[in-house]
Motif scaffolding. Structure first.
Motif, PDB file in Angstrom:
ATOM      1  N   ALA A 163       0.727  -1.179  -0.256  1.00 51.35           N
ATOM      2  CA  ALA A 163      -0.099   0.156  -0.034  1.00 51.35           C
ATOM      3  C   ALA A 163       1.013   1.326  -0.080  1.00 51.35           C
ATOM      4  CB  ALA A 163      -1.019   0.188   1.389  1.00 51.35           C
ATOM      5  N   ASP A 164       0.156   2.355  -0.156  1.00 49.68           N
ATOM      6  CA  ASP A 164       0.990   3.665  -0.317  1.00 49.68           C
ATOM      7  C   ASP A 164       1.284   4.145   1.217  1.00 49.68           C
ATOM      8  OD1 ASP A 164       1.998   6.015  -1.113  1.00 49.68           O
ATOM      9  OD2 ASP A 164       0.083   7.127  -1.192  1.00 49.68           O
ATOM     10  N   VAL A 165       2.429   3.698   1.614  1.00 50.78           N
ATOM     11  CA  VAL A 165       2.907   4.184   2.945  1.00 50.78           C
ATOM     12  C   VAL A 165       4.051   4.874   2.975  1.00 50.78           C
ATOM     13  CG1 VAL A 165       3.653   2.833   4.997  1.00 50.78           C
ATOM     14  CG2 VAL A 165       2.123   1.796   3.712  1.00 50.78           C
ATOM     15  N   HIS A 166       4.109   5.833   3.787  1.00 55.75           N
ATOM     16  CA  HIS A 166       5.301   6.702   4.387  1.00 55.75           C
ATOM     17  C   HIS A 166       5.720   6.472   5.698  1.00 55.75           C
ATOM     18  CE1 HIS A 166       5.069   9.002   0.301  1.00 55.75           C
ATOM     19  NE2 HIS A 166       3.513   8.567   0.424  1.00 55.75           N
ATOM     20  N   ALA A 167       6.933   6.145   5.968  1.00 54.65           N
ATOM     21  CA  ALA A 167       7.504   5.692   7.194  1.00 54.65           C
ATOM     22  C   ALA A 167       8.580   6.567   7.557  1.00 54.65           C
ATOM     23  CB  ALA A 167       7.903   4.511   7.288  1.00 54.65           C
ATOM     24  N   TYR A 168       8.802   7.419   8.543  1.00 55.97           N
ATOM     25  CA  TYR A 168       9.906   8.309   9.163  1.00 55.97           C
ATOM     26  C   TYR A 168      10.416   7.943  10.443  1.00 55.97           C
ATOM     27  CZ  TYR A 168       8.249  11.240   5.007  1.00 55.97           C
ATOM     28  OH  TYR A 168       7.848  11.627   4.221  1.00 55.97           O
ATOM     29  N   LEU A 169      11.533   7.582  10.610  1.00 58.23           N
ATOM     30  CA  LEU A 169      12.064   7.219  11.684  1.00 58.23           C
ATOM     31  C   LEU A 169      13.243   8.122  12.625  1.00 58.23           C
ATOM     32  CD1 LEU A 169      12.631   4.542  13.709  1.00 58.23           C
ATOM     33  CD2 LEU A 169      14.699   4.066  12.435  1.00 58.23           C
ATOM     34  N   LEU A 225       3.508  15.276   6.258  1.00 62.12           N
ATOM     35  CA  LEU A 225       4.913  14.680   5.631  1.00 62.12           C
ATOM     36  C   LEU A 225       6.020  15.678   5.908  1.00 62.12           C
ATOM     37  CD1 LEU A 225       3.178  12.963   2.602  1.00 62.12           C
ATOM     38  CD2 LEU A 225       4.118  11.941   4.544  1.00 62.12           C
ATOM     39  N   GLN A 226       5.754  17.061   5.513  1.00 59.02           N
ATOM     40  CA  GLN A 226       6.765  18.066   5.463  1.00 59.02           C
ATOM     41  C   GLN A 226       7.303  18.087   6.971  1.00 59.02           C
ATOM     42  OE1 GLN A 226       5.544  22.007   4.667  1.00 59.02           O
ATOM     43  NE2 GLN A 226       7.473  22.632   3.963  1.00 59.02           N
ATOM     44  N   LYS A 227       6.583  17.976   7.970  1.00 60.94           N
ATOM     45  CA  LYS A 227       7.146  18.180   9.157  1.00 60.94           C
ATOM     46  C   LYS A 227       8.137  16.903   9.555  1.00 60.94           C
ATOM     47  CE  LYS A 227       5.615  17.865  14.065  1.00 60.94           C
ATOM     48  NZ  LYS A 227       4.508  17.761  15.092  1.00 60.94           N
ATOM     49  N   GLU A 228       7.861  15.703   9.233  1.00 59.40           N
ATOM     50  CA  GLU A 228       8.475  14.538   9.303  1.00 59.40           C
ATOM     51  C   GLU A 228       9.856  14.466   8.520  1.00 59.40           C
ATOM     52  OE1 GLU A 228       8.172  12.370  11.654  1.00 59.40           O
ATOM     53  OE2 GLU A 228       6.094  13.117  12.396  1.00 59.40           O
ATOM     54  N   GLN A 229       9.678  15.115   7.283  1.00 60.16           N
ATOM     55  CA  GLN A 229      10.554  15.368   6.601  1.00 60.16           C
ATOM     56  C   GLN A 229      11.792  16.051   7.075  1.00 60.16           C
ATOM     57  OE1 GLN A 229       9.158  16.467   2.651  1.00 60.16           O
ATOM     58  NE2 GLN A 229       8.304  14.172   2.237  1.00 60.16           N
ATOM     59  N   LYS A 230      11.558  17.431   7.717  1.00 64.98           N
ATOM     60  CA  LYS A 230      12.292  18.181   8.175  1.00 64.98           C
ATOM     61  C   LYS A 230      13.069  17.521   9.560  1.00 64.98           C
ATOM     62  CE  LYS A 230      10.023  22.466   7.274  1.00 64.98           C
ATOM     63  NZ  LYS A 230       9.306  23.581   8.089  1.00 64.98           N
TER      64      LYS A 230
END
Length: 642
Positions: A163-169, A225-230
């Protein structure tokens, strides 16, 4: 140096434990349910050395509604996680401690390797927004020790790993996360540090949460997503920032060590005084005021017994006379106490003296114009058996300490003492400068280490408060030492080992500089005299010069032994030099400070500080003990063992 030694001892002691355990492997599977709950299964492998009652698992509900259930079982031998069900397994006793958010699992172990299977459910762990679903989860938090070979698989309600999943660690201990495999998200870490905080944010189609109502909070998927990317970019930049900080820290460490060396050991003033002290003649040293000798030797920080130097100073200027008298009756009845003491008699009017002399006379000659030295010596062995006598001497001890401190305070403002020994003005600059440098560095290092906002705020508040005290109390450098000690423990919480090591070395260097920084400094002339006095002190501690029969020289040496605080060593080594035992004998030489009277004076000096014995505590239990609700509830909790 005492603070540094205590700190090192605490660190070494904390690492010494006859028992030990390790968490060798942790396999986890987490299932997001359609209603937003999170069902978790975990298989921990432990190795124990020593006796343990059980294991602990910290599970924080965080911002979620709570933990619906938590269970622990003995897993079947040889089975991996996912190859067995909890049904028909032996269930272990568990207890919850809400104060430290830890479950205590009772499964005794001794010198063995064993596994424990956990299953629990967190209510409303996921959030459904209008255009995206999110799971924000700190799945390993508050670990007592590092966890080895950690894996975690997260599954969506549909079970579709593609599925369309984005994971940030956010894992400062070096874990990795991948998507699109058998599970929606896969995390693994060879070694998760005990200071680590594995924080996983997963974004997936909101349709997966079909049984959950969308949140009223207006947040778009792009904003999340932008917050997690930062945050992810900040974590990736951590190594580069820490390398830069390490270079700065190494320069500051060199400056601190060099400063400590140059200011305290190799300064021009110190070296000049050391080479120049040979120019101080014996006559000049003899003519120096008795109190000034003690004051210079102590660098202005007198001890309670040094009030005798003030009396000998008054005597040298003709304001008091002194004679030998029989000791008080209470000492005559004490086998180890002296039979003689000194009596000082005031001459002339006190108004002609300086403020410090007047304070000393007001203190010691308040009741009459004569002062007996043994009147300030505290209780004999016999008197210590009487509680009323102990209370009497307790009050006298407090009064003596108060008067002594008042005298020292006035003396520090009285000429020529204020001119020759003055406060080190550099401390007024050093304290705030050190506080600012360490405060700024600590906050930057925590930010560069990708620490949470809560961690940075906690450090900012606690270290900031300690820093304010260190700046306000700059005249007492031990506040600065305490502040730096706090910085050391705060810096030990960093997870980036290179950055942490560089900072801790800098803190220790700063501690050394602060500990060696003198509170008072001497005039150039008095620095020469101090080196000469220290040389004389060593000579007197060895028994002084060879016996000559000169009464005046013997009297001067005996007085200097009192002023420089070496009476016991002086008497002991003097007797070795004089086999006949005639030196300073009352019969052999017509001197006031003969051997017997010096022993009496030393006895009085050693019996000034009276700390009364405390009454024994009752051994009866008050019955108010605390039950932590989980066996080891008082140990602070966390994932580990007890």
């Amino acid at each position: 140096m005492l603070a540094l030694g205590t700190l090192l001892l605490a660190i070494v002691t904390a690492g010494c434990d006859k028992d030990a355990y390790s968490m060798d492997r942790v396999d986890s599977k987490a299932y997001i349910t359609p209603d937003g709950d999170l069902y978790v299964e975990e298989l921990f492998t432990y190795t124990f050395k020593g006796d343990y009652e059980g294991v602990t698992r910290a599970v924080s509900p965080g911002e979620h509604d709570g933990i619906e259930f938590f269970e622990a079982y003995v897993p079947p031998e040889g089975k991996k996680l996912g190859e067995f069900s909890y049904e028909h397994l032996e269930r272990l006793k568990t207890e919850w401690n809400g104060e430290n958010e830890t479950y205590y699992v009772y499964d005794a172990a001794k010198d063995e390797t064993k596994r424990v299977y956990y299953r629990y459910r967190i209510d409303k762990a996921a959030v459904r927004y209008s255009d995206v679903g999110q799971l924000d989860w700190r799945f390993f938090k508050n670990n007592k020790q590092e966890l080895h070979h950690v894996t975690l698989d997260v599954f969506l309600p549909s079970g579709d790993g593609k599925a369309d999943v984005h994971a940030y660690l956010l894992d400062r201990s070096g874990g990795t996360v991948t998507t699109g495999g058998e599970s929606a998200v896969h995390y693994e870490n060879p070694v998760l540090s005990e200071r680590g905080d594995a924080h996983l944010s997963i974004f997936f189609p909101q349709e997966q949460l079909s049984q959950m109502t969308a949140s009223e909070k207006k947040v778009s998927a792009s904003e999340l997503l932008q917050k997690e990317q930062k945050a992810e970019a900040r974590l990736k930049a951590r190594d580069a920032k820490m390398r830069q900080a390490g270079n700065v820290l190494r320069v500051l460490t060199a400056v601190a060590l060099l400063g400590a060396l140059m200011y305290n050991v190799l300064s021009v003033r110190t070296l000049s005084a050391w080479f120049g002290h040979r120019s101080v003649t014996k006559r000049e040293l003899e003519e120096l005021d008795p109190l000034m000798k003690t004051y210079v030797l102590r660098k202005g920080k007198l001890k309670s017994q040094d009030f005798i130097a003030g009396l000998l100073s008054l005597r040298s200027r003709g304001h008091v006379t002194v004679k030998e008298v029989q000791a008080s009756k209470r000492f005559l009845e004490e086998p180890t106490a002296p039979d003689a003491t000194l009596e000082f008699t005031l001459q002339g009017k006190a108004e002609q003296l300086n403020a410090a002399d007047r304070q000393l006379i007001h203190w010691l000659f308040a009741e009459k114009r004569a002062f007996r030295l043994d009147s300030v010596a505290f209780p004999t062995f016999k008197e210590k058996q009487d509680q009323k006598q102990i209370m009497k001497y307790r009050l006298l001890a407090a009064k003596h300490a108060k008067n002594f401190q008042q005298w020292c305070s006035i003396l520090a403002k009285t000429e020529p003492y204020a001119r020759e020994v003055r406060f080190n003005g550099l401390l007024k600059l050093l304290a705030p400068l050190t506080v600012i440098v360490h405060y700024g560095l600590l906050l930057y290092l925590f930010y560069a280490d990708a620490a949470s906002a809560a961690a940075i705020l906690t450090v900012a508040v606690l270290i900031g408060i300690a820093g304010i005290f260190a700046c306000v109390k700059y005249k007492n450098k031990w506040w600065l030492v305490a502040y730096l000690t706090g910085c050391f423990f705060a810096g030990a919480q960093l997870t980036h080992e290179q950055g942490m090591d560089a900072y801790l070395i800098f803190v220790l260097s700063s501690l050394l500089f602060a500990a060696l920084m003198p509170r008072t400094i001497l005039s150039t002339e008095m620095m020469k005299y101090r080196f000469a006095l220290k040389k004389s002190k060593k000579r007197l501690a060895k028994g002084g010069d060879a016996p000559t029969g000169d009464a005046a020289a013997a009297e001067r040496d005996a007085e200097d032994a009192v002023l420089l605080g070496v009476v016991p060593k002086y008497l002991k080594n003097m007797e070795k030099k004089d086999a006949a035992g005639t030196v300073l004998s009352a019969a052999a030489l017509p001197v006031l400070l003969h051997a017997e009277l010096l022993s009496s004076l030393a006895y009085t000096q050693s019996h000034l500080n009276f700390i009364p014995p405390r009454p024994p505590y009752s051994s009866v239990d008050s019955g108010g003990g605390y039950d932590g609700g989980g066996g080891g509830g008082g140990d602070g909790g966390g994932t580990g063992a007890f």
